[in-house]
Write a protein that holds these residues in place. Structure first.
Motif, PDB file in Angstrom:
ATOM      1  N   ASN A   9       0.860  -1.181   0.000  1.00 30.59           N
ATOM      2  CA  ASN A   9       0.000   0.000   0.000  1.00 30.59           C
ATOM      3  C   ASN A   9       0.899   1.235   0.000  1.00 30.59           C
ATOM      4  O   ASN A   9       1.576   1.516   0.989  1.00 30.59           O
ATOM      5  CB  ASN A   9      -0.920  -0.020   1.226  1.00 30.59           C
ATOM      6  CG  ASN A   9      -1.903   1.137   1.238  1.00 30.59           C
ATOM      7  OD1 ASN A   9      -1.522   2.296   1.148  1.00 30.59           O
ATOM      8  ND2 ASN A   9      -3.178   0.815   1.363  1.00 30.59           N
ATOM      9  N   MET A  10       0.908   1.962  -1.111  1.00 27.61           N
ATOM     10  CA  MET A  10       1.830   3.089  -1.259  1.00 27.61           C
ATOM     11  C   MET A  10       1.600   4.172  -0.212  1.00 27.61           C
ATOM     12  O   MET A  10       2.535   4.779   0.287  1.00 27.61           O
ATOM     13  CB  MET A  10       1.709   3.685  -2.663  1.00 27.61           C
ATOM     14  CG  MET A  10       2.122   2.734  -3.785  1.00 27.61           C
ATOM     15  SD  MET A  10       3.846   2.150  -3.623  1.00 27.61           S
ATOM     16  CE  MET A  10       4.721   3.689  -3.883  1.00 27.61           C
ATOM     17  N   PHE A  37      10.329  -0.922  -0.305  1.00 33.51           N
ATOM     18  CA  PHE A  37       9.812  -1.785  -1.363  1.00 33.51           C
ATOM     19  C   PHE A  37       8.292  -1.786  -1.312  1.00 33.51           C
ATOM     20  O   PHE A  37       7.704  -1.877  -0.238  1.00 33.51           O
ATOM     21  CB  PHE A  37      10.293  -3.232  -1.171  1.00 33.51           C
ATOM     22  CG  PHE A  37      11.762  -3.442  -1.409  1.00 33.51           C
ATOM     23  CD1 PHE A  37      12.221  -3.907  -2.639  1.00 33.51           C
ATOM     24  CD2 PHE A  37      12.678  -3.179  -0.407  1.00 33.51           C
ATOM     25  CE1 PHE A  37      13.578  -4.114  -2.858  1.00 33.51           C
ATOM     26  CE2 PHE A  37      14.030  -3.384  -0.614  1.00 33.51           C
ATOM     27  CZ  PHE A  37      14.482  -3.850  -1.848  1.00 33.51           C
ATOM     28  N   SER A  38       7.665  -1.703  -2.494  1.00 38.49           N
ATOM     29  CA  SER A  38       6.213  -1.857  -2.568  1.00 38.49           C
ATOM     30  C   SER A  38       5.848  -3.242  -3.102  1.00 38.49           C
ATOM     31  O   SER A  38       4.700  -3.669  -2.982  1.00 38.49           O
ATOM     32  CB  SER A  38       5.598  -0.775  -3.463  1.00 38.49           C
ATOM     33  OG  SER A  38       6.148  -0.844  -4.769  1.00 38.49           O
ATOM     34  N   ASP A  39       6.822  -3.929  -3.696  1.00 39.94           N
ATOM     35  CA  ASP A  39       6.609  -5.286  -4.210  1.00 39.94           C
ATOM     36  C   ASP A  39       7.384  -6.272  -3.333  1.00 39.94           C
ATOM     37  O   ASP A  39       8.624  -6.286  -3.364  1.00 39.94           O
ATOM     38  CB  ASP A  39       7.090  -5.375  -5.655  1.00 39.94           C
ATOM     39  CG  ASP A  39       6.757  -6.727  -6.296  1.00 39.94           C
ATOM     40  OD1 ASP A  39       6.534  -7.710  -5.550  1.00 39.94           O
ATOM     41  OD2 ASP A  39       6.736  -6.811  -7.535  1.00 39.94           O
ATOM     42  N   PRO A  40       6.695  -7.086  -2.538  1.00 42.00           N
ATOM     43  CA  PRO A  40       7.391  -8.015  -1.643  1.00 42.00           C
ATOM     44  C   PRO A  40       8.244  -9.042  -2.381  1.00 42.00           C
ATOM     45  O   PRO A  40       9.228  -9.537  -1.834  1.00 42.00           O
ATOM     46  CB  PRO A  40       6.252  -8.688  -0.868  1.00 42.00           C
ATOM     47  CG  PRO A  40       5.036  -8.505  -1.714  1.00 42.00           C
ATOM     48  CD  PRO A  40       5.227  -7.209  -2.414  1.00 42.00           C
ATOM     49  N   SER A  41       7.902  -9.346  -3.633  1.00 40.68           N
ATOM     50  CA  SER A  41       8.692 -10.311  -4.414  1.00 40.68           C
ATOM     51  C   SER A  41      10.086  -9.768  -4.699  1.00 40.68           C
ATOM     52  O   SER A  41      11.074 -10.516  -4.704  1.00 40.68           O
ATOM     53  CB  SER A  41       7.982 -10.657  -5.729  1.00 40.68           C
ATOM     54  OG  SER A  41       6.775 -11.342  -5.475  1.00 40.68           O
ATOM     55  N   MET A  62       0.253  -9.040   2.224  1.00 44.87           N
ATOM     56  CA  MET A  62       0.623  -8.557   0.895  1.00 44.87           C
ATOM     57  C   MET A  62       0.413  -9.673  -0.115  1.00 44.87           C
ATOM     58  O   MET A  62       0.492 -10.851   0.232  1.00 44.87           O
ATOM     59  CB  MET A  62       2.089  -8.095   0.881  1.00 44.87           C
ATOM     60  CG  MET A  62       2.382  -6.881   1.755  1.00 44.87           C
ATOM     61  SD  MET A  62       4.113  -6.337   1.668  1.00 44.87           S
ATOM     62  CE  MET A  62       4.924  -7.641   2.626  1.00 44.87           C
ATOM     63  N   PRO A  63       0.135  -9.328  -1.372  1.00 45.96           N
ATOM     64  CA  PRO A  63      -0.059 -10.364  -2.397  1.00 45.96           C
ATOM     65  C   PRO A  63       1.257 -11.048  -2.761  1.00 45.96           C
ATOM     66  O   PRO A  63       2.333 -10.467  -2.597  1.00 45.96           O
ATOM     67  CB  PRO A  63      -0.611  -9.564  -3.591  1.00 45.96           C
ATOM     68  CG  PRO A  63      -0.084  -8.174  -3.391  1.00 45.96           C
ATOM     69  CD  PRO A  63      -0.051  -7.962  -1.906  1.00 45.96           C
ATOM     70  N   LYS A  64       1.175 -12.262  -3.239  1.00 50.04           N
ATOM     71  CA  LYS A  64       2.313 -13.071  -3.693  1.00 50.04           C
ATOM     72  C   LYS A  64       3.196 -13.514  -2.536  1.00 50.04           C
ATOM     73  O   LYS A  64       3.390 -14.701  -2.304  1.00 50.04           O
ATOM     74  CB  LYS A  64       3.147 -12.322  -4.745  1.00 50.04           C
ATOM     75  CG  LYS A  64       2.389 -11.986  -6.017  1.00 50.04           C
ATOM     76  CD  LYS A  64       3.281 -11.248  -6.993  1.00 50.04           C
ATOM     77  CE  LYS A  64       2.515 -10.835  -8.239  1.00 50.04           C
ATOM     78  NZ  LYS A  64       3.366 -10.061  -9.181  1.00 50.04           N
ATOM     79  N   TYR A  85       6.628  -6.013  12.513  1.00 49.65           N
ATOM     80  CA  TYR A  85       5.477  -6.182  11.626  1.00 49.65           C
ATOM     81  C   TYR A  85       4.458  -5.068  11.854  1.00 49.65           C
ATOM     82  O   TYR A  85       4.224  -4.649  12.999  1.00 49.65           O
ATOM     83  CB  TYR A  85       4.794  -7.532  11.856  1.00 49.65           C
ATOM     84  CG  TYR A  85       5.498  -8.689  11.185  1.00 49.65           C
ATOM     85  CD1 TYR A  85       5.649  -8.732   9.800  1.00 49.65           C
ATOM     86  CD2 TYR A  85       6.014  -9.731  11.937  1.00 49.65           C
ATOM     87  CE1 TYR A  85       6.293  -9.787   9.184  1.00 49.65           C
ATOM     88  CE2 TYR A  85       6.665 -10.806  11.318  1.00 49.65           C
ATOM     89  CZ  TYR A  85       6.797 -10.818   9.940  1.00 49.65           C
ATOM     90  OH  TYR A  85       7.445 -11.858   9.327  1.00 49.65           O
ATOM     91  N   ILE A  86       3.875  -4.613  10.753  1.00 47.71           N
ATOM     92  CA  ILE A  86       2.746  -3.686  10.830  1.00 47.71           C
ATOM     93  C   ILE A  86       1.598  -4.327  10.054  1.00 47.71           C
ATOM     94  O   ILE A  86       1.811  -4.947   9.000  1.00 47.71           O
ATOM     95  CB  ILE A  86       3.087  -2.297  10.252  1.00 47.71           C
ATOM     96  CG1 ILE A  86       3.663  -2.416   8.833  1.00 47.71           C
ATOM     97  CG2 ILE A  86       4.067  -1.571  11.160  1.00 47.71           C
ATOM     98  CD1 ILE A  86       3.863  -1.077   8.147  1.00 47.71           C
ATOM     99  N   THR A  87       0.387  -4.220  10.560  1.00 54.34           N
ATOM    100  CA  THR A  87      -0.726  -4.931   9.939  1.00 54.34           C
ATOM    101  C   THR A  87      -2.058  -4.302  10.322  1.00 54.34           C
ATOM    102  O   THR A  87      -2.154  -3.586  11.323  1.00 54.34           O
ATOM    103  CB  THR A  87      -0.713  -6.417  10.357  1.00 54.34           C
ATOM    104  OG1 THR A  87      -1.782  -7.102   9.719  1.00 54.34           O
ATOM    105  CG2 THR A  87      -0.853  -6.563  11.852  1.00 54.34           C
ATOM    106  N   SER A  88      -3.066  -4.583   9.516  1.00 59.48           N
ATOM    107  CA  SER A  88      -4.421  -4.097   9.808  1.00 59.48           C
ATOM    108  C   SER A  88      -5.206  -5.106  10.633  1.00 59.48           C
ATOM    109  O   SER A  88      -6.338  -4.856  11.022  1.00 59.48           O
ATOM    110  CB  SER A  88      -5.161  -3.814   8.491  1.00 59.48           C
ATOM    111  OG  SER A  88      -5.154  -4.970   7.672  1.00 59.48           O
ATOM    112  N   SER A  89      -4.613  -6.260  10.908  1.00 60.38           N
ATOM    113  CA  SER A  89      -5.295  -7.311  11.658  1.00 60.38           C
ATOM    114  C   SER A  89      -4.362  -7.889  12.711  1.00 60.38           C
ATOM    115  O   SER A  89      -3.158  -7.979  12.502  1.00 60.38           O
ATOM    116  CB  SER A  89      -5.746  -8.426  10.707  1.00 60.38           C
ATOM    117  OG  SER A  89      -6.200  -9.554  11.427  1.00 60.38           O
TER     118      SER A  89
END
Length: 244
Positions: A9-10, A37-41, A62-64, A85-89
């Motif tokens: 999420n930018m 990084f915005s792409d975890p891959s 995050m996706p992938k 870690y940061i998270t919404s859940s």
């Protein structure tokens, strides 16, 4: 010191970056470089190359590649790198514990809580930071803490790194000489080359004999005639320095 942020999420990514820059302004003595990084891959691939940061601030969902995927890969290549870690859940707190994350912060991230986490992470990283031996294996680059190495053997043009826990890591075929491959680690005061094919960590030497060294693991390693006098002298100096 390097800190890496990863969030797909930018908006959240820039918020964390802004808070880190504010922290850096408030505490100029706590210097660090910032990478995002915005792409975890992309980050996963970099970690797989053995290119690690000291501290990671990772989004959990995050996706992938999830934050846990990244955390597991970090732990594969580095024992002491700090993970936040940061998270919404809060559903994944137990998973975060599994990769030894130091903090688990819910979004929107509270400035005071993030700053407290950074205080801890920076102090932890400074204390725990130790030199690593980098080796190429069939599984990629691996970083091994010097303190975990019992001895290194040149076995048929491959390095065998024997760890204190009994594990043996094997490199790909080496192109340089054994001396060149171990040059950096051999300069450390607790490492000594005892033979054309062996470098030992003096911290794990149990005793010296006339022509060999007995390691804590029970392994008996040969000392070459040409190195006997030097090995004995360096070992006695090392032992006397430890108990001075």
């Amino acid at each position: 010191m390097k800190i890496t942020i990863c969030d797909d999420n930018m908006e959240d990514l820039f918020k964390i970056e802004k808070l880190l820059l504010k922290y850096k302004t408030l505490y100029p003595a706590r210097t660090f470089k910032l990478e995002k990084f915005s792409d975890p891959s992309d980050l996963y691939y970099k970690i797989s190359e053995g290119k690690l940061s000291d501290i990671y601030i990772l989004d959990m969902l995050m996706p992938k590649r999830t934050g846990i995927d990244l955390g597991n890969q970090i732990r594969k290549f580095g024992c002491e790198n700090v993970i936040i870690y940061i998270t919404s859940s809060d559903d994944f707190a137990l998973d975060a514990y599994g990769v030894r994350a130091v903090r688990y912060l819910l979004k929107p991230v509270n400035e005071d809580k993030l700053f407290e986490a950074l205080d801890y992470a920076l102090s932890h990283a400074i204390v725990k930071k130790e030199p690593m031996y980098l080796m190429k294996t069939k599984d990629g680059l691996i970083q091994v803490p010097y303190s975990k190495i019992e001895y290194i053997e040149n076995a048929h043009r491959k390095l065998e790194v024997h760890l204190a826990n009994g594990e043996i890591l094997k490199s790909l075929f080496i192109r340089k000489s054994f001396e060149e491959e171990i040059q950096e680690i051999a300069e450390k005061r607790n490492f000594q080359q005892i033979h054309k094919s062996f470098l030992v960590n003096l911290d794990y030497v149990k005793r010296l004999t006339i022509d060999s060294i007995i390691m804590e693991s029970g392994k008996q390693l040969p000392v070459s005639k040409a190195r006997t006098a030097k090995v004995k002298r360096e070992y006695l100096l090392f032992v006397s320095g430890k108990y001075r």
